[in-house]
Design a protein around this motif. Structure first.
Motif, PDB file in Angstrom:
ATOM      1  N   LYS A   1      16.496  43.757  19.048  1.00 50.34           N
ATOM      2  CA  LYS A   1      15.538  44.525  19.884  1.00 50.34           C
ATOM      3  C   LYS A   1      14.429  43.214  20.805  1.00 50.34           C
ATOM      4  CE  LYS A   1      12.537  47.967  20.967  1.00 50.34           C
ATOM      5  NZ  LYS A   1      13.127  48.949  21.867  1.00 50.34           N
ATOM      6  N   ARG A   2      14.285  42.198  20.082  1.00 52.11           N
ATOM      7  CA  ARG A   2      13.595  41.330  20.607  1.00 52.11           C
ATOM      8  C   ARG A   2      14.024  40.749  21.802  1.00 52.11           C
ATOM      9  NH1 ARG A   2      12.297  38.508  16.220  1.00 52.11           N
ATOM     10  NH2 ARG A   2      13.976  37.344  16.153  1.00 52.11           N
ATOM     11  N   VAL A   3      15.156  40.299  21.548  1.00 45.56           N
ATOM     12  CA  VAL A   3      16.269  39.846  22.739  1.00 45.56           C
ATOM     13  C   VAL A   3      16.385  40.783  24.055  1.00 45.56           C
ATOM     14  CG1 VAL A   3      18.287  38.780  23.593  1.00 45.56           C
ATOM     15  CG2 VAL A   3      17.545  38.213  21.360  1.00 45.56           C
ATOM     16  N   TYR A   4      16.639  41.935  23.867  1.00 45.63           N
ATOM     17  CA  TYR A   4      16.749  43.060  24.397  1.00 45.63           C
ATOM     18  C   TYR A   4      15.382  43.219  25.311  1.00 45.63           C
ATOM     19  CZ  TYR A   4      17.080  47.625  26.332  1.00 45.63           C
ATOM     20  OH  TYR A   4      16.991  49.104  27.216  1.00 45.63           O
ATOM     21  N   ASN A   5      14.370  43.316  24.591  1.00 46.15           N
ATOM     22  CA  ASN A   5      12.972  43.363  25.239  1.00 46.15           C
ATOM     23  C   ASN A   5      12.560  42.349  25.985  1.00 46.15           C
ATOM     24  OD1 ASN A   5      12.766  46.114  24.103  1.00 46.15           O
ATOM     25  ND2 ASN A   5      11.454  45.291  22.562  1.00 46.15           N
TER      26      ASN A   5
ATOM     27  N   LYS B   1      27.777  37.413  16.767  1.00 40.44           N
ATOM     28  CA  LYS B   1      26.909  36.689  17.750  1.00 40.44           C
ATOM     29  C   LYS B   1      25.500  36.799  17.512  1.00 40.44           C
ATOM     30  CE  LYS B   1      30.597  35.015  19.522  1.00 40.44           C
ATOM     31  NZ  LYS B   1      31.213  33.735  19.260  1.00 40.44           N
ATOM     32  N   LEU B   2      24.929  36.218  16.196  1.00 41.05           N
ATOM     33  CA  LEU B   2      23.577  36.580  16.031  1.00 41.05           C
ATOM     34  C   LEU B   2      22.597  35.661  16.120  1.00 41.05           C
ATOM     35  CD1 LEU B   2      24.300  38.745  12.798  1.00 41.05           C
ATOM     36  CD2 LEU B   2      23.946  39.543  15.223  1.00 41.05           C
ATOM     37  N   ASP B   3      23.125  34.290  16.586  1.00 45.28           N
ATOM     38  CA  ASP B   3      22.044  33.413  16.622  1.00 45.28           C
ATOM     39  C   ASP B   3      20.989  33.784  17.968  1.00 45.28           C
ATOM     40  OD1 ASP B   3      21.775  30.619  18.851  1.00 45.28           O
ATOM     41  OD2 ASP B   3      21.219  30.273  16.697  1.00 45.28           O
ATOM     42  N   GLU B   4      19.853  33.921  17.785  1.00 48.55           N
ATOM     43  CA  GLU B   4      19.060  34.302  19.044  1.00 48.55           C
ATOM     44  C   GLU B   4      19.112  33.716  20.190  1.00 48.55           C
ATOM     45  OE1 GLU B   4      14.957  34.600  17.725  1.00 48.55           O
ATOM     46  OE2 GLU B   4      14.477  35.459  19.558  1.00 48.55           O
ATOM     47  N   ALA B   5      19.158  32.412  20.336  1.00 48.59           N
ATOM     48  CA  ALA B   5      19.501  31.576  21.514  1.00 48.59           C
ATOM     49  C   ALA B   5      20.880  31.813  22.140  1.00 48.59           C
ATOM     50  CB  ALA B   5      19.106  30.069  21.167  1.00 48.59           C
ATOM     51  N   SER B   6      21.852  31.796  21.464  1.00 47.80           N
ATOM     52  CA  SER B   6      22.977  32.098  22.104  1.00 47.80           C
ATOM     53  C   SER B   6      23.206  33.655  22.458  1.00 47.80           C
ATOM     54  CB  SER B   6      24.234  31.765  21.215  1.00 47.80           C
ATOM     55  OG  SER B   6      24.089  32.597  19.963  1.00 47.80           O
ATOM     56  N   LEU B   7      22.771  34.501  21.734  1.00 40.88           N
ATOM     57  CA  LEU B   7      22.470  35.746  21.972  1.00 40.88           C
ATOM     58  C   LEU B   7      22.054  35.934  23.410  1.00 40.88           C
ATOM     59  CD1 LEU B   7      23.354  38.943  21.142  1.00 40.88           C
ATOM     60  CD2 LEU B   7      21.138  38.786  20.147  1.00 40.88           C
ATOM     61  N   TYR B   8      20.654  35.455  23.632  1.00 42.25           N
ATOM     62  CA  TYR B   8      19.765  35.575  24.585  1.00 42.25           C
ATOM     63  C   TYR B   8      20.592  34.907  25.944  1.00 42.25           C
ATOM     64  CZ  TYR B   8      16.284  34.470  28.167  1.00 42.25           C
ATOM     65  OH  TYR B   8      15.709  34.379  29.333  1.00 42.25           O
ATOM     66  N   GLU B   9      21.185  34.020  25.700  1.00 36.18           N
ATOM     67  CA  GLU B   9      21.875  33.303  26.933  1.00 36.18           C
ATOM     68  C   GLU B   9      23.124  33.840  27.275  1.00 36.18           C
ATOM     69  OE1 GLU B   9      20.999  30.729  28.859  1.00 36.18           O
ATOM     70  OE2 GLU B   9      19.398  30.623  27.711  1.00 36.18           O
ATOM     71  N   ARG B  10      23.737  34.658  26.479  1.00 36.87           N
ATOM     72  CA  ARG B  10      24.814  35.433  26.677  1.00 36.87           C
ATOM     73  C   ARG B  10      24.502  36.521  27.610  1.00 36.87           C
ATOM     74  NH1 ARG B  10      30.026  35.123  22.949  1.00 36.87           N
ATOM     75  NH2 ARG B  10      30.707  36.610  24.570  1.00 36.87           N
ATOM     76  N   LEU B  11      23.442  37.343  27.061  1.00 36.86           N
ATOM     77  CA  LEU B  11      23.000  38.660  27.454  1.00 36.86           C
ATOM     78  C   LEU B  11      22.336  38.549  28.933  1.00 36.86           C
ATOM     79  CD1 LEU B  11      21.917  40.636  24.401  1.00 36.86           C
ATOM     80  CD2 LEU B  11      23.882  41.097  25.794  1.00 36.86           C
ATOM     81  N   ARG B  12      21.674  37.559  29.114  1.00 41.92           N
ATOM     82  CA  ARG B  12      21.022  37.454  30.148  1.00 41.92           C
ATOM     83  C   ARG B  12      21.949  37.092  31.654  1.00 41.92           C
ATOM     84  NH1 ARG B  12      18.983  32.536  32.543  1.00 41.92           N
ATOM     85  NH2 ARG B  12      19.808  30.438  31.635  1.00 41.92           N
ATOM     86  N   ARG B  13      23.032  36.543  31.226  1.00 46.86           N
ATOM     87  CA  ARG B  13      24.056  36.269  32.121  1.00 46.86           C
ATOM     88  C   ARG B  13      24.910  37.283  32.581  1.00 46.86           C
ATOM     89  NH1 ARG B  13      24.981  29.825  30.994  1.00 46.86           N
ATOM     90  NH2 ARG B  13      22.889  29.255  31.017  1.00 46.86           N
ATOM     91  N   VAL B  14      24.852  38.324  31.874  1.00 43.56           N
ATOM     92  CA  VAL B  14      25.803  39.386  32.207  1.00 43.56           C
ATOM     93  C   VAL B  14      25.503  40.047  33.500  1.00 43.56           C
ATOM     94  CG1 VAL B  14      26.692  41.902  31.236  1.00 43.56           C
ATOM     95  CG2 VAL B  14      26.436  39.788  29.745  1.00 43.56           C
ATOM     96  N   GLU B  15      26.656  40.234  34.109  1.00 47.33           N
ATOM     97  CA  GLU B  15      26.502  41.132  35.401  1.00 47.33           C
ATOM     98  C   GLU B  15      27.123  42.424  35.212  1.00 47.33           C
ATOM     99  OE1 GLU B  15      27.989  39.141  38.886  1.00 47.33           O
ATOM    100  OE2 GLU B  15      27.424  37.045  38.208  1.00 47.33           O
ATOM    101  N   TYR B  16      26.105  43.263  35.562  1.00 45.97           N
ATOM    102  CA  TYR B  16      26.354  44.919  35.224  1.00 45.97           C
ATOM    103  C   TYR B  16      26.802  45.534  36.677  1.00 45.97           C
ATOM    104  CZ  TYR B  16      23.938  43.427  31.321  1.00 45.97           C
ATOM    105  OH  TYR B  16      23.834  43.155  30.004  1.00 45.97           O
ATOM    106  N   PRO B  17      27.818  46.262  36.633  1.00 46.12           N
ATOM    107  CA  PRO B  17      28.225  46.823  37.838  1.00 46.12           C
ATOM    108  C   PRO B  17      27.374  48.139  38.375  1.00 46.12           C
ATOM    109  CG  PRO B  17      29.613  47.631  36.000  1.00 46.12           C
ATOM    110  CD  PRO B  17      28.775  46.567  35.544  1.00 46.12           C
ATOM    111  N   ALA B  18      27.103  48.076  39.162  1.00 52.73           N
ATOM    112  CA  ALA B  18      26.410  49.573  39.945  1.00 52.73           C
ATOM    113  C   ALA B  18      26.983  50.775  39.395  1.00 52.73           C
ATOM    114  CB  ALA B  18      25.974  49.478  41.486  1.00 52.73           C
ATOM    115  N   PRO B  19      25.967  51.633  39.093  1.00 47.65           N
ATOM    116  CA  PRO B  19      26.432  52.742  38.690  1.00 47.65           C
ATOM    117  C   PRO B  19      27.295  53.616  39.765  1.00 47.65           C
ATOM    118  CG  PRO B  19      24.177  53.030  38.926  1.00 47.65           C
ATOM    119  CD  PRO B  19      24.503  51.808  39.364  1.00 47.65           C
ATOM    120  N   LYS B  20      28.389  54.455  39.431  1.00 48.84           N
ATOM    121  CA  LYS B  20      29.048  55.176  40.477  1.00 48.84           C
ATOM    122  C   LYS B  20      28.463  56.291  40.945  1.00 48.84           C
ATOM    123  CE  LYS B  20      33.267  53.613  38.601  1.00 48.84           C
ATOM    124  NZ  LYS B  20      34.674  54.113  37.955  1.00 48.84           N
ATOM    125  N   ARG B  21      28.308  56.704  42.116  1.00 51.63           N
ATOM    126  CA  ARG B  21      27.655  57.736  42.636  1.00 51.63           C
ATOM    127  C   ARG B  21      28.574  59.082  43.216  1.00 51.63           C
ATOM    128  NH1 ARG B  21      22.115  56.641  43.708  1.00 51.63           N
ATOM    129  NH2 ARG B  21      21.736  54.331  43.232  1.00 51.63           N
TER     130      ARG B  21
END
Length: 75
Positions: free
Chosen positions: A21-25, A55-75
Motif C-alpha cells: 500500500k505504501r509503495v502503491y500510494n 519481491k518484498l524489499d521496498e526499494a526493489s518493489l518501488y523501482e520495478r513498479l514505477r517503471r512498468v508501462e501500462y497499455p491504454a485501455p481498449k475502447r
C-alpha cells in the motif's frame, strides 16, 4: 522500516500488504494515477504479482513498479 520477507504459498502477510500500500500510494502520487482508473488497476495487479513471487524489499518493489508501462485501455 518493515523487514523484507517472502510470503509462503502466495499468501501475503499483513506486513506485505502495508508495504504494498505504501509503495502503491507513492507511485500513484508521483505519476498522477487516478484512483479507480485502468492504470491503477494494472499497477495493483503488477504489485500483487511481485508479492506472490516474493519481491518484498521496498526499494526493489518501488523501482520495478514505477517503471512498468501500462497499455491504454481498449475502447
Amino acid at each position: 522500516m518493515i523487514n523484507p520477507k517472502t510470503s509462503k504459498l502466495g499468501v501475503a502477510h499483513r506486513s506485505d500488504l502495508i508495504l504494498l500500500k505504501r509503495v502503491y500510494n507513492r507511485i500513484c502520487r508521483e505519476q498522477g494515477i487516478a484512483e479507480g482508473s485502468h492504470r491503477a488497476a494494472e499497477l495493483r495487479a503488477s504489485a500483487m504479482a511481485l508479492i506472490s513471487v516474493g519481491k518484498l524489499d521496498e526499494a526493489s518493489l518501488y523501482e520495478r513498479l514505477r517503471r512498468v508501462e501500462y497499455p491504454a485501455p481498449k475502447r
